[in-house]
Design a protein around this motif. Structure first.
Motif, PDB file in Angstrom:
ATOM      1  N   GLN A 161      -1.996   0.691  14.126  1.00 49.32           N
ATOM      2  CA  GLN A 161      -2.281   0.235  15.485  1.00 49.32           C
ATOM      3  C   GLN A 161      -3.327  -0.871  15.486  1.00 49.32           C
ATOM      4  N   ASN A 162      -4.182  -0.904  14.462  1.00 47.81           N
ATOM      5  CA  ASN A 162      -5.179  -1.980  14.360  1.00 47.81           C
ATOM      6  C   ASN A 162      -4.637  -3.204  13.635  1.00 47.81           C
ATOM      7  N   ASN A 163      -3.450  -3.064  13.082  1.00 43.13           N
ATOM      8  CA  ASN A 163      -2.803  -4.170  12.373  1.00 43.13           C
ATOM      9  C   ASN A 163      -1.387  -4.296  12.908  1.00 43.13           C
ATOM     10  N   SER A 164      -1.308  -4.798  14.112  1.00 41.85           N
ATOM     11  CA  SER A 164      -0.047  -4.743  14.855  1.00 41.85           C
ATOM     12  C   SER A 164       1.051  -5.607  14.261  1.00 41.85           C
ATOM     13  N   GLN A 165       0.719  -6.500  13.318  1.00 46.25           N
ATOM     14  CA  GLN A 165       1.758  -7.327  12.704  1.00 46.25           C
ATOM     15  C   GLN A 165       2.384  -6.642  11.491  1.00 46.25           C
ATOM     16  N   ALA A 166       1.793  -5.564  11.071  1.00 45.48           N
ATOM     17  CA  ALA A 166       2.271  -4.925   9.834  1.00 45.48           C
ATOM     18  C   ALA A 166       3.580  -4.178  10.066  1.00 45.48           C
ATOM     19  N   ARG A 167       4.484  -4.370   9.147  1.00 48.84           N
ATOM     20  CA  ARG A 167       5.716  -3.576   9.111  1.00 48.84           C
ATOM     21  C   ARG A 167       5.693  -2.767   7.815  1.00 48.84           C
ATOM     22  N   VAL A 168       6.227  -1.590   7.888  1.00 48.55           N
ATOM     23  CA  VAL A 168       6.088  -0.674   6.756  1.00 48.55           C
ATOM     24  C   VAL A 168       7.431  -0.084   6.357  1.00 48.55           C
ATOM     25  N   GLU A 169       7.671  -0.077   5.059  1.00 45.14           N
ATOM     26  CA  GLU A 169       8.819   0.655   4.532  1.00 45.14           C
ATOM     27  C   GLU A 169       8.318   2.008   4.022  1.00 45.14           C
ATOM     28  N   ILE A 170       8.931   3.056   4.517  1.00 40.27           N
ATOM     29  CA  ILE A 170       8.499   4.411   4.178  1.00 40.27           C
ATOM     30  C   ILE A 170       9.435   4.953   3.105  1.00 40.27           C
ATOM     31  N   GLU A 171       8.880   5.206   1.919  1.00 38.79           N
ATOM     32  CA  GLU A 171       9.686   5.632   0.765  1.00 38.79           C
ATOM     33  C   GLU A 171       9.593   7.141   0.563  1.00 38.79           C
ATOM     34  N   GLY A 172      10.754   7.798   0.509  1.00 34.72           N
ATOM     35  CA  GLY A 172      10.784   9.226   0.206  1.00 34.72           C
ATOM     36  C   GLY A 172      11.067   9.469  -1.266  1.00 34.72           C
ATOM     37  N   HIS A 173      10.256  10.311  -1.907  1.00 35.11           N
ATOM     38  CA  HIS A 173      10.394  10.603  -3.342  1.00 35.11           C
ATOM     39  C   HIS A 173      10.422  12.114  -3.585  1.00 35.11           C
ATOM     40  N   CYS A 174      11.003  12.496  -4.721  1.00 33.77           N
ATOM     41  CA  CYS A 174      11.124  13.912  -5.092  1.00 33.77           C
ATOM     42  C   CYS A 174      10.692  14.108  -6.540  1.00 33.77           C
ATOM     43  N   ASP A 175      10.459  15.361  -6.911  1.00 31.78           N
ATOM     44  CA  ASP A 175      10.222  15.628  -8.331  1.00 31.78           C
ATOM     45  C   ASP A 175      11.567  15.718  -9.039  1.00 31.78           C
ATOM     46  N   GLU A 176      11.517  15.910 -10.361  1.00 30.48           N
ATOM     47  CA  GLU A 176      12.731  15.795 -11.175  1.00 30.48           C
ATOM     48  C   GLU A 176      13.700  16.956 -11.025  1.00 30.48           C
TER      49      GLU A 176
ATOM     50  N   ASN B 222       4.787  13.631  -7.713  1.00 27.38           N
ATOM     51  CA  ASN B 222       6.053  12.951  -7.441  1.00 27.38           C
ATOM     52  C   ASN B 222       6.674  13.325  -6.098  1.00 27.38           C
ATOM     53  N   ARG B 223       6.322  14.472  -5.549  1.00 25.30           N
ATOM     54  CA  ARG B 223       6.884  14.886  -4.252  1.00 25.30           C
ATOM     55  C   ARG B 223       6.095  14.209  -3.136  1.00 25.30           C
ATOM     56  N   ARG B 224       6.441  12.962  -2.835  1.00 26.12           N
ATOM     57  CA  ARG B 224       5.575  12.183  -1.958  1.00 26.12           C
ATOM     58  C   ARG B 224       6.374  11.278  -1.046  1.00 26.12           C
ATOM     59  N   VAL B 225       5.654  10.796  -0.025  1.00 25.77           N
ATOM     60  CA  VAL B 225       6.125   9.648   0.749  1.00 25.77           C
ATOM     61  C   VAL B 225       5.113   8.543   0.556  1.00 25.77           C
ATOM     62  N   HIS B 226       5.609   7.387   0.153  1.00 29.63           N
ATOM     63  CA  HIS B 226       4.763   6.224  -0.090  1.00 29.63           C
ATOM     64  C   HIS B 226       5.030   5.198   0.999  1.00 29.63           C
ATOM     65  N   PHE B 227       3.975   4.491   1.409  1.00 25.10           N
ATOM     66  CA  PHE B 227       4.087   3.510   2.487  1.00 25.10           C
ATOM     67  C   PHE B 227       3.885   2.107   1.920  1.00 25.10           C
ATOM     68  N   LEU B 228       4.901   1.321   2.018  1.00 25.46           N
ATOM     69  CA  LEU B 228       4.849  -0.036   1.501  1.00 25.46           C
ATOM     70  C   LEU B 228       4.693  -1.001   2.671  1.00 25.46           C
ATOM     71  N   VAL B 229       3.571  -1.730   2.704  1.00 24.63           N
ATOM     72  CA  VAL B 229       3.352  -2.711   3.769  1.00 24.63           C
ATOM     73  C   VAL B 229       4.151  -3.969   3.448  1.00 24.63           C
ATOM     74  N   LEU B 230       5.077  -4.279   4.328  1.00 22.86           N
ATOM     75  CA  LEU B 230       5.939  -5.431   4.066  1.00 22.86           C
ATOM     76  C   LEU B 230       5.292  -6.721   4.532  1.00 22.86           C
ATOM     77  N   THR B 231       4.688  -6.727   5.711  1.00 20.54           N
ATOM     78  CA  THR B 231       3.987  -7.903   6.212  1.00 20.54           C
ATOM     79  C   THR B 231       2.718  -7.461   6.918  1.00 20.54           C
ATOM     80  N   ARG B 232       1.662  -8.297   6.898  1.00 21.13           N
ATOM     81  CA  ARG B 232       0.407  -7.975   7.581  1.00 21.13           C
ATOM     82  C   ARG B 232      -0.013  -9.112   8.489  1.00 21.13           C
TER      83      ARG B 232
END
Lengths: 194, 183
Positions: B103-118, B173-183
């Protein structure tokens, strides 16, 4: 993929996790993601969605056709843990097949239609299991994942620790098929026994 | 016609294009101490992005480390129990902090990555990763983040941060990672 020309054809713009041809080769059962949820769909050979087969907030993946094309075995966590279910293609009715174990997936229907092989997790790891298509007690064949039946229904090929192995369906014989670098996974036996 | 020359390429095609008939362990911020309800297992997939040229499969990708918390990235990963996409109290707290940043970086777009263990099979873990990513996305939306700024993707078990077969590793490995695409 056209095996003669090597050409790939995109069938769906949706994110798809698996697709299996129907026995008559006219349709495809596929697991597609929509808004984070994965259900089973019936696609035409060209990739058009003909019908939604499952509509459940749980995970529905790994469709496997019965040899007569009337039913589809699949893995779903709708009951709380991943288990094998059977779907009637015409009526849409679903019945649960596996009740033992807390993680059963990757069903494969035997060529005669009387047995279903699947991957089941036990205390010792993942095992290749078989069960009657009408239910009952499962039979442990060998350690491994992702079974595929031989066309004559006597053997199962599967992966174990990154290698492909072959076992008789009763599990009495079991041998390694591949070795070397890399992981060998997800085998699928051709329609001809060779 | 482009030809696939690596297994990553084939996976790329396998996820985005429906195909018929058909592991390096970087250290990073440790996950919370939640323990799964048990379970043992063996390896079981889901990749929808190509690794950079010259990168061996299984290495953490450039895009994962560029904006991640280990490099001082703005958004923190969240973690899950085994075979679950439920958001823990700790995960919700992290998501609230992530939402504040968004909300403080209103130009940011984020790709939300879902990951699992093996543990588990390829297809199931892809679906589970999609569920995890979606759960994180939906919670961010309830906190006021526009859904137009959020996209989701599942990598299943294909991009583990840790490759040892033990619970400590599986937790990471059981995670969600947030990748900032643009800021």
């Amino acid at each position: 993929m056209d095996l003669q020309s090597g050409r790939d054809t995109r069938l769906s713009s949706a994110v798809g996790y698996s697709g299996r041809w129907s026995p008559d080769g006219t349709t495809i059962a596929a697991s597609l993601e929509q808004e984070g949820n994965v259900d089973l769909f019936l696609l035409s050979a060209e990739g058009r969605i003909l019908r939604r087969l499952t509509d459940h907030p749980g995970i529905d993946v790994s469709p496997a056709w019965s040899p007569d094309g009337r039913e589809i075995a699949f893995c779903s966590d709708r009951g709380g843990t991943p288990q094998i279910y059977i779907l009637s293609v015409n009526s849409g009715q679903v019945r649960r097949l596996t009740f033992q174990g807390e993680y059963n997936t990757s069903p494969a229907w035997s060529p005669k239609g009387d047995q279903i092989a699947y991957t089941g997790r036990t205390a010792g790891g993942f095992r290749i299991m078989t069960i009657s298509a009408t239910g009952g007690d499962p039979w442990e064949v060998a350690a491994g994942e992702d079974p595929s039946w031989s066309p004559d229904g006597r053997y199962l090929v599967f992966s174990s620790r990154g290698r492909l192995r072959l076992a008789s369906k009763d599990g009495r014989s079991n041998k390694q098929l591949t070795g070397g670098g890399g992981d060998d996974t997800s085998p699928a036996w051709s329609a001809r026994l060779q | 016609m482009m030809r696939c020359v690596s297994k990553w390429c084939w996976w790329y095609g396998g996820i985005l294009v429906l195909v018929l008939i058909g592991s390096g362990c970087p250290k990073r911020t440790p996950p919370p101490s939640e323990l799964p309800p048990g379970g043992v297992g063996t390896p079981g997939i889901g990749e929808t992005g190509l690794p950079p040229a010259g990168q061996a499969p299984g290495e953490t990708t450039r895009k994962q480390v560029e904006f991640g918390p280990e490099r001082g990235g703005p958004l923190q990963d969240i973690y899950f129990a085994y075979d679950s996409f439920d958001l823990s109290a700790e995960a919700r707290e992290t998501l609230r902090a992530n939402a504040n940043w968004l909300q403080n970086n209103s130009q940011a777009r984020v790709e939300i990555e879902g990951h699992c263990d093996e543990r588990g099979t390829t297809e199931y873990n892809l679906a589970l990763g999609a569920k995890r990513a979606r759960a994180a996305r939906d919670y961010l939306v309830t906190l006021g983040v526009s859904p137009d700024r959020l996209s989701t993707i599942s990598y299943g078990e294909e991009l583990p941060l840790c490759r040892e077969s033990n619970e400590s590793c599986w937790q990471q490995n059981r995670r969600v990672h947030f990748l900032v695409l643009t800021r």
